[in-house]
Scaffold this active site. Sequence first.
Site, PDB file in Angstrom:
ATOM      1  N   GLU A   1      71.282  65.967  54.579  1.00 47.01           N
ATOM      2  CA  GLU A   1      72.390  65.193  54.014  1.00 47.01           C
ATOM      3  C   GLU A   1      73.560  66.102  53.649  1.00 47.01           C
ATOM      4  O   GLU A   1      74.724  65.741  53.829  1.00 47.01           O
ATOM      5  CB  GLU A   1      71.929  64.439  52.758  1.00 47.01           C
ATOM      6  CG  GLU A   1      71.123  63.165  53.023  1.00 47.01           C
ATOM      7  CD  GLU A   1      69.632  63.397  53.238  1.00 47.01           C
ATOM      8  OE1 GLU A   1      69.190  64.566  53.212  1.00 47.01           O
ATOM      9  OE2 GLU A   1      68.901  62.409  53.448  1.00 47.01           O
TER      10      GLU A   1
ATOM     11  N   ASP B   1      68.396  44.267  40.585  1.00 43.32           N
ATOM     12  CA  ASP B   1      68.656  45.100  41.764  1.00 43.32           C
ATOM     13  C   ASP B   1      69.748  44.542  42.675  1.00 43.32           C
ATOM     14  O   ASP B   1      70.282  43.456  42.434  1.00 43.32           O
ATOM     15  CB  ASP B   1      67.347  45.274  42.543  1.00 43.32           C
ATOM     16  CG  ASP B   1      67.196  46.693  43.048  1.00 43.32           C
ATOM     17  OD1 ASP B   1      68.193  47.248  43.549  1.00 43.32           O
ATOM     18  OD2 ASP B   1      66.096  47.245  42.937  1.00 43.32           O
TER      19      ASP B   1
ATOM     20  N   TYR C   1      68.155  57.545  44.341  1.00 43.75           N
ATOM     21  CA  TYR C   1      67.069  56.683  43.873  1.00 43.75           C
ATOM     22  C   TYR C   1      67.227  56.517  42.372  1.00 43.75           C
ATOM     23  O   TYR C   1      67.350  57.505  41.643  1.00 43.75           O
ATOM     24  CB  TYR C   1      65.700  57.307  44.159  1.00 43.75           C
ATOM     25  CG  TYR C   1      65.566  58.026  45.485  1.00 43.75           C
ATOM     26  CD1 TYR C   1      65.313  57.325  46.669  1.00 43.75           C
ATOM     27  CD2 TYR C   1      65.675  59.421  45.561  1.00 43.75           C
ATOM     28  CE1 TYR C   1      65.174  57.992  47.879  1.00 43.75           C
ATOM     29  CE2 TYR C   1      65.537  60.092  46.770  1.00 43.75           C
ATOM     30  CZ  TYR C   1      65.285  59.383  47.930  1.00 43.75           C
ATOM     31  OH  TYR C   1      65.152  60.044  49.120  1.00 43.75           O
TER      32      TYR C   1
ATOM     33  N   TRP D   1      61.098  56.239  44.223  1.00 45.16           N
ATOM     34  CA  TRP D   1      61.035  56.539  45.655  1.00 45.16           C
ATOM     35  C   TRP D   1      60.320  55.412  46.356  1.00 45.16           C
ATOM     36  O   TRP D   1      59.084  55.343  46.320  1.00 45.16           O
ATOM     37  CB  TRP D   1      60.252  57.842  45.878  1.00 45.16           C
ATOM     38  CG  TRP D   1      61.002  59.091  45.598  1.00 45.16           C
ATOM     39  CD1 TRP D   1      62.320  59.327  45.801  1.00 45.16           C
ATOM     40  CD2 TRP D   1      60.458  60.325  45.072  1.00 45.16           C
ATOM     41  NE1 TRP D   1      62.640  60.618  45.452  1.00 45.16           N
ATOM     42  CE2 TRP D   1      61.519  61.249  45.007  1.00 45.16           C
ATOM     43  CE3 TRP D   1      59.187  60.722  44.682  1.00 45.16           C
ATOM     44  CZ2 TRP D   1      61.340  62.556  44.553  1.00 45.16           C
ATOM     45  CZ3 TRP D   1      59.004  62.018  44.238  1.00 45.16           C
ATOM     46  CH2 TRP D   1      60.068  62.920  44.169  1.00 45.16           C
TER      47      TRP D   1
ATOM     48  N   ASN E   1      65.863  67.483  51.290  1.00 45.18           N
ATOM     49  CA  ASN E   1      66.277  66.079  51.348  1.00 45.18           C
ATOM     50  C   ASN E   1      67.107  65.721  50.125  1.00 45.18           C
ATOM     51  O   ASN E   1      66.843  66.193  49.025  1.00 45.18           O
ATOM     52  CB  ASN E   1      65.066  65.144  51.422  1.00 45.18           C
ATOM     53  CG  ASN E   1      65.511  63.727  51.752  1.00 45.18           C
ATOM     54  OD1 ASN E   1      66.000  63.475  52.854  1.00 45.18           O
ATOM     55  ND2 ASN E   1      65.416  62.830  50.796  1.00 45.18           N
TER      56      ASN E   1
HETATM   57  C1  LIG Z   1      73.370  52.676  44.234  1.00 43.17           C
HETATM   58  C2  LIG Z   1      72.155  52.869  45.079  1.00 43.17           C
HETATM   59  C3  LIG Z   1      70.904  52.858  44.498  1.00 43.17           C
HETATM   60  C4  LIG Z   1      69.766  53.043  45.259  1.00 43.17           C
HETATM   61  N1  LIG Z   1      68.544  53.028  44.649  1.00 43.17           N
HETATM   62  C5  LIG Z   1      67.440  53.279  45.372  1.00 43.17           C
HETATM   63  C6  LIG Z   1      66.171  53.354  44.738  1.00 43.17           C
HETATM   64  O1  LIG Z   1      66.040  53.167  43.534  1.00 43.17           O
HETATM   65  N2  LIG Z   1      65.077  53.643  45.501  1.00 43.17           N
HETATM   66  C7  LIG Z   1      65.174  53.872  46.841  1.00 43.17           C
HETATM   67  O2  LIG Z   1      64.169  54.154  47.490  1.00 43.17           O
HETATM   68  N3  LIG Z   1      66.382  53.775  47.491  1.00 43.17           N
HETATM   69  C8  LIG Z   1      67.503  53.497  46.779  1.00 43.17           C
HETATM   70  N4  LIG Z   1      68.714  53.430  47.403  1.00 43.17           N
HETATM   71  C9  LIG Z   1      68.797  53.588  48.854  1.00 43.17           C
HETATM   72  C10 LIG Z   1      68.645  55.039  49.272  1.00 43.17           C
HETATM   73  O3  LIG Z   1      69.567  55.845  48.590  1.00 43.17           O
HETATM   74  C11 LIG Z   1      68.866  55.211  50.763  1.00 43.17           C
HETATM   75  O4  LIG Z   1      67.862  54.472  51.430  1.00 43.17           O
HETATM   76  C12 LIG Z   1      68.818  56.647  51.244  1.00 43.17           C
HETATM   77  O5  LIG Z   1      68.825  56.649  52.656  1.00 43.17           O
HETATM   78  C13 LIG Z   1      67.583  57.353  50.748  1.00 43.17           C
HETATM   79  O6  LIG Z   1      67.581  58.691  51.197  1.00 43.17           O
HETATM   80  P1  LIG Z   1      66.435  59.182  52.185  1.00 43.17           P
HETATM   81  O7  LIG Z   1      66.680  58.436  53.472  1.00 43.17           O
HETATM   82  O8  LIG Z   1      66.676  60.635  52.298  1.00 43.17           O
HETATM   83  O9  LIG Z   1      65.139  58.830  51.549  1.00 43.17           O
HETATM   84  C14 LIG Z   1      69.873  53.231  46.649  1.00 43.17           C
HETATM   85  C15 LIG Z   1      71.137  53.243  47.237  1.00 43.17           C
HETATM   86  C16 LIG Z   1      72.267  53.060  46.480  1.00 43.17           C
HETATM   87  C17 LIG Z   1      73.609  53.077  47.141  1.00 43.17           C
HETATM   88 MN   LIG Z   2      66.870  61.892  54.033  1.00 43.07          MN
END
Ligand SMILES: Cc1cc2nc3c(=O)[nH]c(=O)nc-3n(C[C@H](O)[C@H](O)[C@H](O)COP(=O)(O)O)c2cc1C
Ligand SMILES: [Mn+2]
Length: 503
Positions: A232, A281, A174, A188, A170
């Site tokens: 991804e 945020d 974050y 997370w 994955n």
């Molecule tokens: C700039 C930016 C910062 C982010 N920060 C977080 C974060 O701190 N924690 C989180 O859970 N998702 C965060 N996200 C959203 C996740 O990257 C997004 O939900 C992504 O789908 C997570 O990957 P996953 O689906 O494999 O868990 C952020 C997105 C962006 C664009």
């Molecule tokens: Mn994912």
Amino acid sequence: MAPPSDLRSWIRLLESEGELVRVSAEVDPDLEITEIVDRTVKSGGPALLFERPKGSTHQLLINQFGTERRMCLAFGVERLDDVGRKLEDVLEMQPPQGLADKVRGLRKLKSIADSMPKTVSKAPCQEVVLTGDDVNLDVLPIQRCWPLDPAPFITLPAVITQDRATGVRNVGMYRMQKLDRRSTFMHWQIHKDGRADLLAAEDGRIPVAVALGLDPVTAYSASAPLPKNVGELMVAGFLKGSAVELVDCKTVDLQVPANAEIVLEGWVDRQDTGLEGPFGDHTGYYTPAEEFPVFRISAMTMRRDAIYPSIVVGKPPAEDEWLAKATERIFLPAIRMSVPELVDYDLPTAGAFHNCVIVSIRKRFPGHAKKVMHAVWGLGLLSLSKSVVVVDAEVDVHDYEQVFFRVCANVDPKRDVLLSEGPIDQLDHATTLQAYGGKLGIDATAKGPSEGAREWPPEIEMSPDVRALVDRRWEEYGIPVPTADAMGKNGAVGRRLRQLVRR
Ligand SMILES: Cc1cc2nc3c(=O)[nH]c(=O)nc-3n(C[C@H](O)[C@H](O)[C@H](O)COP(=O)(O)O)c2cc1C
Ligand SMILES: [Mn+2]
């Protein structure tokens, strides 16, 4: 043009397109960069390469994703919808009819096979290898973004984990609050795949690798809300048209993109947690301090003169607007696979992505709009949406005035508003409980007696022959209405006039 292969070629491309400014003045990553970037983003300005961030020998790149044009340059397309179409082409593959179709099908299958990440043995991201006590986050220009943030945060990482049971990798974006030279928090949220990988680990700990400074498509893919078992990096390879190259980490059993500028390797343990935040945020508010696991770093590897990437989120619009818009466009065909009646959708930037979804549908039966609301609340991370507005197919969901007109004109609040409840984004501060709360559905479609409405009146439209006549004679009237070009593409006045002319 093919998407850039690494951060450096991306910077060169931005520069040659007049989309990047180098800032040679010494600038402080503590708040000062945020204020500069916020002004630049909100005025549609260029990407910025800070050459002398105070206290660091590494350059800092920011606002690489801040406009639609740069986002298109990143993907090598004219319009973001072109990226969605590329995926649609594969998703909608049918059994081939005849030879030409078979050849085309094989070509598509090959493009998928070629998208799988491949392993290389030597990588730029490991030109410098620091382990143990030599690991030192202090050398990086990590930003403290907003005044109430307690520490600097790494904001644009690609965090790599693995599902121990299935072996599926994955990658997620974050934020990571810096704790000291060798540790950070790992933010997370509860609905995310990285957290699931940690929870599934039998011994309660997992290796984690963090890649910083990737080519823009791979960096984007870390933010893409893909289903848990869709890789991804495979999607990144498909969108780039060339496989992501991976190299083995030095201290953990994971692989990282070879083209990264900086890599952090280490471990996260369920028992090892602390109070993370607060953090200014993308909701426009500070998310309060909350318990999150700690990331202990075992190795830091880098390119020589590594460039550190950053992003500032905050009150919308911020740089992440266009990452989110890319997702909106790219995922449209995938959503249509399960909701084929969906014509288009829009996540308003002011809605911080999860607060509001506008969808247009081809309506066929009573209750159809409500069916679609439930579908949205059942789809991946869209399930976290607080409100869903449904309009008919002919409404342009990106034109908020049109949508507002329908919401005002077509809704009997008693009949057409659906209140429901379900999971809500963990960052939302308005719900009574965290991560769980109310849902609002507004059915702004045209309704008839089958849905408890009276006979629906016809909409006002001028007849086409009269419109054509006035088009032909317009000059003759001598009324000064500027042409569409002269009105400019954006701006309220232009929009209003354009609508005037369109009618
Ligand atoms: C700039 C930016 C910062 C982010 N920060 C977080 C974060 O701190 N924690 C989180 O859970 N998702 C965060 N996200 C959203 C996740 O990257 C997004 O939900 C992504 O789908 C997570 O990957 P996953 O689906 O494999 O868990 C952020 C997105 C962006 C664009
Ligand atoms: Mn994912």
